[in-house]
Scaffold this motif. Structure first.
Motif, mmCIF file in Angstrom:
data_model
loop_
_atom_site.group_PDB
_atom_site.id
_atom_site.type_symbol
_atom_site.label_atom_id
_atom_site.label_comp_id
_atom_site.label_asym_id
_atom_site.label_seq_id
_atom_site.Cartn_x
_atom_site.Cartn_y
_atom_site.Cartn_z
ATOM 1 N N CYS A 192 0.833 -1.207 0.000
ATOM 2 C CA CYS A 192 0.000 0.000 0.000
ATOM 3 C C CYS A 192 0.868 1.258 0.000
ATOM 4 O O CYS A 192 0.579 2.219 -0.715
ATOM 5 N N LEU A 193 1.961 1.244 0.785
ATOM 6 C CA LEU A 193 2.864 2.387 0.804
ATOM 7 C C LEU A 193 3.527 2.595 -0.546
ATOM 8 O O LEU A 193 3.682 3.735 -1.009
ATOM 9 N N LEU A 194 3.904 1.501 -1.189
ATOM 10 C CA LEU A 194 4.536 1.596 -2.503
ATOM 11 C C LEU A 194 3.574 2.157 -3.534
ATOM 12 O O LEU A 194 3.925 3.065 -4.301
ATOM 13 N N ILE A 195 2.351 1.625 -3.568
ATOM 14 C CA ILE A 195 1.350 2.112 -4.525
ATOM 15 C C ILE A 195 1.057 3.587 -4.285
ATOM 16 O O ILE A 195 0.983 4.388 -5.225
ATOM 17 N N PHE A 196 0.896 3.962 -3.018
ATOM 18 C CA PHE A 196 0.632 5.357 -2.679
ATOM 19 C C PHE A 196 1.787 6.246 -3.118
ATOM 20 O O PHE A 196 1.567 7.334 -3.686
ATOM 21 N N SER A 197 3.016 5.798 -2.890
ATOM 22 C CA SER A 197 4.182 6.593 -3.272
ATOM 23 C C SER A 197 4.256 6.794 -4.773
ATOM 24 O O SER A 197 4.542 7.900 -5.260
ATOM 25 N N ILE A 198 4.000 5.723 -5.535
ATOM 26 C CA ILE A 198 4.035 5.827 -7.000
ATOM 27 C C ILE A 198 2.965 6.789 -7.496
ATOM 28 O O ILE A 198 3.221 7.647 -8.356
ATOM 29 N N VAL A 199 1.748 6.662 -6.949
ATOM 30 C CA VAL A 199 0.650 7.534 -7.366
ATOM 31 C C VAL A 199 0.974 8.993 -7.056
ATOM 32 O O VAL A 199 0.742 9.897 -7.879
ATOM 33 N N VAL A 200 1.517 9.242 -5.873
ATOM 34 C CA VAL A 200 1.858 10.610 -5.471
ATOM 35 C C VAL A 200 2.935 11.195 -6.377
ATOM 36 O O VAL A 200 2.829 12.343 -6.840
ATOM 37 N N ILE A 201 3.977 10.416 -6.657
ATOM 38 C CA ILE A 201 5.070 10.904 -7.505
ATOM 39 C C ILE A 201 4.578 11.174 -8.919
ATOM 40 O O ILE A 201 4.911 12.202 -9.527
ATOM 41 N N MET A 202 3.772 10.265 -9.454
ATOM 42 C CA MET A 202 3.229 10.478 -10.794
ATOM 43 C C MET A 202 2.284 11.680 -10.819
ATOM 44 O O MET A 202 2.223 12.416 -11.819
ATOM 45 N N GLY A 203 1.570 11.911 -9.711
ATOM 46 C CA GLY A 203 0.704 13.087 -9.617
ATOM 47 C C GLY A 203 1.512 14.376 -9.633
ATOM 48 O O GLY A 203 1.128 15.359 -10.294
ATOM 49 N N LEU A 204 2.629 14.391 -8.912
ATOM 50 C CA LEU A 204 3.492 15.568 -8.910
ATOM 51 C C LEU A 204 4.078 15.825 -10.298
ATOM 52 O O LEU A 204 4.181 16.978 -10.738
ATOM 53 N N GLU A 214 3.422 18.933 -12.962
ATOM 54 C CA GLU A 214 4.683 19.657 -13.171
ATOM 55 C C GLU A 214 5.171 20.329 -11.888
ATOM 56 O O GLU A 214 5.535 21.501 -11.871
ATOM 57 N N GLN A 215 5.187 19.532 -10.809
ATOM 58 C CA GLN A 215 5.662 20.036 -9.523
ATOM 59 C C GLN A 215 6.910 19.287 -9.048
ATOM 60 O O GLN A 215 7.168 19.200 -7.855
ATOM 61 N N THR A 216 7.666 18.742 -9.997
ATOM 62 C CA THR A 216 8.961 18.147 -9.662
ATOM 63 C C THR A 216 10.059 18.989 -10.307
ATOM 64 O O THR A 216 9.779 19.847 -11.161
ATOM 65 N N ASN A 217 11.288 18.753 -9.912
ATOM 66 C CA ASN A 217 12.393 19.579 -10.399
ATOM 67 C C ASN A 217 12.528 19.542 -11.915
ATOM 68 O O ASN A 217 12.708 20.577 -12.563
ATOM 69 N N LEU A 218 12.434 18.340 -12.503
ATOM 70 C CA LEU A 218 12.615 18.223 -13.949
ATOM 71 C C LEU A 218 11.368 18.646 -14.710
ATOM 72 O O LEU A 218 11.459 19.356 -15.721
ATOM 73 N N SER A 219 10.192 18.223 -14.247
ATOM 74 C CA SER A 219 8.963 18.555 -14.978
ATOM 75 C C SER A 219 8.661 20.045 -14.960
ATOM 76 O O SER A 219 8.081 20.587 -15.906
ATOM 77 N N SER A 220 9.069 20.744 -13.897
ATOM 78 C CA SER A 220 8.817 22.185 -13.830
ATOM 79 C C SER A 220 9.719 22.950 -14.792
ATOM 80 O O SER A 220 9.370 24.048 -15.240
ATOM 81 N N ASN A 221 10.880 22.377 -15.110
ATOM 82 C CA ASN A 221 11.809 23.037 -16.035
ATOM 83 C C ASN A 221 11.625 22.583 -17.473
ATOM 84 O O ASN A 221 12.085 23.269 -18.397
ATOM 85 N N THR A 222 11.014 21.418 -17.672
ATOM 86 C CA THR A 222 10.763 20.920 -19.038
ATOM 87 C C THR A 222 9.261 20.687 -19.196
ATOM 88 O O THR A 222 8.506 21.606 -19.424
ATOM 89 N N ASN A 223 8.846 19.426 -19.087
ATOM 90 C CA ASN A 223 7.429 19.092 -19.078
ATOM 91 C C ASN A 223 7.251 17.716 -18.437
ATOM 92 O O ASN A 223 8.234 17.008 -18.181
ATOM 93 N N SER A 224 6.011 17.332 -18.186
ATOM 94 C CA SER A 224 5.733 16.086 -17.474
ATOM 95 C C SER A 224 6.152 14.855 -18.276
ATOM 96 O O SER A 224 6.526 13.836 -17.703
ATOM 97 N N THR A 225 6.090 14.922 -19.611
ATOM 98 C CA THR A 225 6.461 13.772 -20.436
ATOM 99 C C THR A 225 7.938 13.447 -20.292
ATOM 100 O O THR A 225 8.328 12.284 -20.115
ATOM 101 N N VAL A 226 8.777 14.460 -20.344
ATOM 102 C CA VAL A 226 10.219 14.256 -20.199
ATOM 103 C C VAL A 226 10.530 13.690 -18.817
ATOM 104 O O VAL A 226 11.332 12.759 -18.675
ATOM 105 N N ALA A 227 9.900 14.232 -17.796
ATOM 106 C CA ALA A 227 10.150 13.764 -16.434
ATOM 107 C C ALA A 227 9.691 12.325 -16.250
ATOM 108 O O ALA A 227 10.365 11.530 -15.584
#
Length: 281
Positions: A42-54, A58-71
């Motif tokens: 459950c923790l793993l699934i939640f973590s993956i969902v949260v990271i993919m949501g970020l 576009e709220q991660t370091n790479l996606s905010s500077n490029t786009n969500s597809t690249v990240a």
């Protein structure tokens, strides 16, 4: 005798079958084990969902500077490669005492890998290059999936954001369980099958190439110093190599030591000037 040897293998908890796979008697499931597996999943699934949501927002370091597809491509590409880097370590170390000619026909690609790693100091060289490769891949994964400052997702409370975003707990669970632990366990049980692919060959040569660059040769100096202090002889083939090879080796050690000294000085200056990513509290 052969029959006695077979009986002993069958009676042991772990044995190696003809495909290079260990036969393991798994422990019986009990309520506590089931509970641990359930909440970990459950923790793993939640973590993956949260990271993919970020990444999607576009709220991660790479996606905010490029786009969500690249990240997204960067984090999953890095994670897939990390599984191979971690898995091949278990394979090559576990198979180093096995004559590769035994599985030359059944696992030809694994044979190509291990024929290289069993020669001379190649296993040590691979392990050094592989460790640097792991650090670089995890750095890429962290850039692609690490949340930016002030990230806000689905109305999470500050407590949840501090736990999973600020402390990077979500990234730790994701990286450890998907990219490292499962591949290490699977590879240690299925050594020949795991490294019987061209992906493993590619990973091996990249790791050896990193070591050959000489950037990490300062680790040899630390290794040799530790052995000298302990009164043991250095177990290496360097002393038996030709003079040009020895010169090339020690030259790379000096270059690596200079690089290490520079990196250490920059790190400590930034640390004492308060210019690192560490925050109060």
């Amino acid at each position: 005798s052969e029959s006695t040897h077979d009986i002993d293998d069958n009676d042991s908890d772990e044995s190696l079958n003809h495909s290079g796979t260990k036969n393991v008697n798994m422990p019986k499931a009990n309520p506590f084990t089931v509970f641990k597996s359930l909440y970990s999943s459950c923790l793993l699934i939640f973590s993956i969902v949260v990271i993919m949501g970020l990444i999607a927002t576009e709220q991660t370091n790479l996606s905010s500077n490029t786009n969500s597809t690249v990240a997204c491509l960067a984090i999953w590409g890095g994670m897939i490669w990390l599984t191979m880097v971690e898995g091949t370590q278990a394979c090559f170390v576990g198979l180093v005492s096995i004559n590769p000619e035994i599985y030359k026909v059944s696992h030809p690609i694994a044979y190509r890998c291990n024929k290289v790693t069993v020669q001379g100091d190649n296993l040590h060289r691979y392990l050094i290059g592989r460790q640097c490769l792991v650090c670089m891949i995890i750095f890429l994964i962290n850039i692609a999936g690490g949340p930016i400052s002030g990230a806000n997702l689905w109305g999470f409370s500050s407590v949840w954001k501090d736990i999973f975003f600020t402390s990077s707990l979500a990234m730790i669970f994701f990286t450890a369980m998907v990219g490292q632990l499962n591949s290490q366990v699977n590879a240690s049980l299925c050594m020949l099958d795991y490294c019987n692919s061209y992906f493993a060959v590619f990973t091996m040569w990249v790791a050896l190439g990193i070591e050959f660059s000489g950037l990490l040769h300062a680790s040899y100096l630390i290794y040799m110093s530790a052995l000298k202090l302990s009164g043991k002889e250095v177990a290496s083939n360097v002393e038996r190599e030709s003079v040009p090879r020895k010169i090339f080796f020690w030259l790379r050690c000096l270059v690596s030591l200079a690089v290490l000294s520079y990196c250490a000085s920059v790190t400590f200056v930034a640390l004492f000037n308060g210019q690192t990513t560490m925050w109060n509290g």
